[in-house]
Write an enzyme that holds these catalytic residues in place. Sequence first.
Site, short mmCIF file in Angstrom:
data_model
loop_
_atom_site.label_atom_id
_atom_site.label_comp_id
_atom_site.label_asym_id
_atom_site.label_seq_id
_atom_site.Cartn_x
_atom_site.Cartn_y
_atom_site.Cartn_z
N SER A 264 0.91 -1.19 0.00
CA SER A 264 -0.06 0.05 0.15
C SER A 264 0.87 1.15 -0.01
O SER A 264 2.04 1.08 0.38
CB SER A 264 -0.84 0.10 1.22
OG SER A 264 -0.02 0.50 2.37
N ASP A 265 0.48 2.40 -0.58
CA ASP A 265 1.17 3.67 -0.20
C ASP A 265 0.91 4.06 1.18
O ASP A 265 0.42 3.44 2.01
CB ASP A 265 0.59 4.66 -1.18
CG ASP A 265 1.88 5.75 -1.27
OD1 ASP A 265 2.81 5.79 -0.40
OD2 ASP A 265 1.58 6.59 -2.14
N TRP A 266 1.73 4.84 1.60
CA TRP A 266 2.09 5.38 3.29
C TRP A 266 0.45 5.67 3.76
O TRP A 266 -0.23 6.60 3.15
CB TRP A 266 2.79 6.47 3.23
CG TRP A 266 2.91 7.12 4.66
CD1 TRP A 266 2.20 7.64 5.67
CD2 TRP A 266 4.34 7.21 5.11
NE1 TRP A 266 2.76 8.04 6.63
CE2 TRP A 266 4.24 7.83 6.46
CE3 TRP A 266 5.75 6.88 4.73
CZ2 TRP A 266 5.16 8.13 7.14
CZ3 TRP A 266 6.63 7.22 5.66
CH2 TRP A 266 6.43 7.85 6.78
#
Length: 717
Positions: A264-266
Site C-alpha cells: 500500500s502507499d503510506w
Amino acid sequence: MSKLQPLLDQMTLQEKIDQLVQLATPFFKGAKDAGEITGPMLSMNIKEGNIQNAGSVLGASGAANIRAIQAKHLEENRLNIPLLFMSDVVHGYKTIFPIPLAIGCSWNTDLAEESARIAAKESAVSGIHVTFAPMVDLVRDPRWGRVMESTGEDPYLNGEFAKAQVRGFQGDQLKESKEHVAACVKHFAAYGAAEGGRDYNTVNMSDRQLQEMYLPAYKAAIDEDCRMVMSSFNTVDGIPATANQHLMNGILRQEWGFDGVMISDWGAVKELIPHGVAADKAEAAAKALRAGTDIEMMTDCYTSHLQELVETGVIEESLIDQSVLRILQLKDDLGLFENPYRGADPELEKQIVLSEQHRKVAKQVALESCVLLKNEQVLPLTKTQKVALIGPFADSGDILGQWSWQGSKEDAVTLRQGFANQLQQEPFVAKGSEIEAITAAFVEEALIIGEQADVLVVALGEDATMSGEAGSLTDIQLPEAQLTLLENLATLNKPIVTVIFNGRPLDLHGVIEHSDAVVEAWFPGTEGGNALADLLYGEQNFSGKLTMSFPNRVGQIPVYYNHYNTGRPKDAADAQVRYVSQYLDSPNGPLFPFGYGLSYTTFSYQEPVLSTHQLTKDETLTITVKVKNTGHTSGKETVQLYVQDLVGEVVRPVKELKAFEKVSLQPGEEKEVQFTLTEAQLRYFHADMSYSSDPGSFKVLVGPNSQETASQLFTLV
Ligand code: BGC
C-alpha cells in the site's frame, strides 16, 4: 509447493501477520535513529513483538546502520527471517540525477537505464533492497506537484522509460548481484489523474481511458519483471485503489499475471476509513487484504486486526499465507536467506557512492534533459562577454527536487559554480530576490550588477517544496517576486537569458516576453550547474524535448497532445467562427507542445516515405525519413513518429506517439531514420472493450515535435 512453505508452516498466525507490516526505521533497535516507542509511535499501536516479527523497514539507509538493524533483528526474530529494507530512491541515491520529468525530456532510454543502474548500485552498497520506483503515473495536469516524478503525458513513452528504469534497477541477476535492487512500480493506478490537480484527490475516468492511456506504463514495468507494485492513494471508479479488487486482483494479478508483492502507499490502508469505504480499521484491513495488498505501509490495521478477523472467520488464513509467501519469495529472490546483509558494505559504500564516474553520468543526463524553449540569437554565450548571474537560483544548491532524500544540496554544483568552472573565474552574481519575496535593496543590487554586464543570465524557479508530493498549486506562474525582478532587469535593455529550475510545466507569462532566451533546466540534479554552463556556452548542444505540454494559461488545463477531436473542432484558418470548441480568451493549444525543444543547429526533414500504402495484418510497414543537420554545429535530434486512426468505432486521439529515435548529426550530415509499424500497434479498445484494429485509413505523421509534422496516408486492409 513453494520451497518456502516449510518456513511458512512454522510461523504462528501473529508472526505471519507481522510480516505484512512495514514500519519506519525509528521503530527498530540497532537503528541509528531508533526511538523509544512512545508518543505518536505508541498511538500506532505497535508493540515490541510486532517489531521483532516485522517483515520490512521503510527509509533506512547507510551500510553500517542497516547491518546493525539486520543483526539485531536476526537475534530477536524466532525464525531468523531477515528484514527487507525499502526506500525511495527515485532519481538517484546520493548522486542525484535530473528529476524523472527531465529524464523523460532526454528521450534517451539508455541514459535512463544507466541512471537507474547507478542509483541501484549506490543504494545496494548502502544496504537497500527495494526502491519505490519507477513512478510511471501518466500526467496531464501541471498543477499536480508530482508531475515531476513522472516522465510525462504519453503512454508509450512512459512505458519505454518504465522498462528502462526497471532494467537499470533490477539488472538480470537479482539474486546473485549485489549491485541491483528490486523495483516497485507506482502508484497503481491513475494517481496522476487526481481531479483539479489536487494531490490525493478523486480519480474519475472511464475504463477506456484507464486502459488506453493510464495502464500501459505500469504494464510495461510488469512485463519487464518488476518485482513490486505500490497501490495509489486515490479512488478509481469510486473504489480506493488499495481496496480495489477489479484493479488489483482482476487486472494486475489475473490479467497481467503479476505474482510479486503489492504494497500500500503510506497509510493508504487506514485511509479507507476517511475515504468512506471502511467503518473502522478492521474493515479496512479486510478490504485491503482481499484486494491483494500484501504489505501495509505505516499503519496498524493488519497487525491489530487480522488475527481477530481470522478467528471470527471473516478472513481466511490462506489469504494471509498467500501474502506472506509472496514476501518470503521476494526475500529469497534477493538472496537474503543466504546473505541477509546482501550488498551492505561500509567500505565499498565510501568508494562507490557519489563517485566521479557517477557524477559524470549525472552530468550527461542533465545535458540531455534541459530544454531550450526560446532563443533569439542570444545563446550560446561567448567567453568574451561579461555575464551577470542574477536570481534566487544563481547560486543555489536547491536544484535536486523533492525526491532526493539522500542527496545533499552541498554536493550539488550550483549555476555559479558551473560558470566559475567553465570560465575559470567568478561571474558577477546577485540574488535579486528570494523565491517568494523581493525588496528594493535586492532590486537595486541586481540592477547595479546587471548594469556592468553585457548579458544577463537570470536564474529563477520554484524551490523543491513547491512541487513533489502535496505540492499542488492553482497558480503555476513563477512567484510574483521573481516576475518583478525580471521586469526590473528588462529595463536595462540587455539581452536576457532566463534559466528556470522547477518541477512542473509552468505558465510562462511574464517570463517569455522579457527574455531573449529561455531554458527549462528542471531540477537538474547534482551536476546541474556544470551541465548548464556547458550548454549555455555552447560546449554542448541542447537536445531535450518536452514530454509534457506547457499550457498557455492555467485555465486550459488539461492540455495534452494526444487528445480527441470534437464534433466542432476549432479550425485555425477560420478565427471568426463562434460555435466551435474553443476558449474566447485563449488558444486551445499549448504554449510549447509535447516533443518541442530547440537546438543550436537546425534540422531539415524530407517527406516521409512509406514502404506500402496498403498494410495487411501480417505485414510490416516501414516509414523512412531523411533528416539533415542544416546548421553549423553538431547536434542530436529526436525524430518522432505519430499515427492517427482516422475512423474508429470509438473516437481516437488526434495523434499518438508510436516510435522515436534520437540521432546524432554532424553539420551537413544526413541520416535516414526508419520506423516500422505493424497491425498490432494500431489496436485499441472497442465499445465492448475488446482490443483490436479496424481496417481503414490511417495517417502517419513524422516530425521534430507533435505539432510540426509531415504526413502520409495508408490503409489497413
Ligand atoms: C508516497 C510514495 C512513497 C511513500 C514512501 C508516500 O507518501 O506517495 O510515493 O514511496 O510515501 O516514502
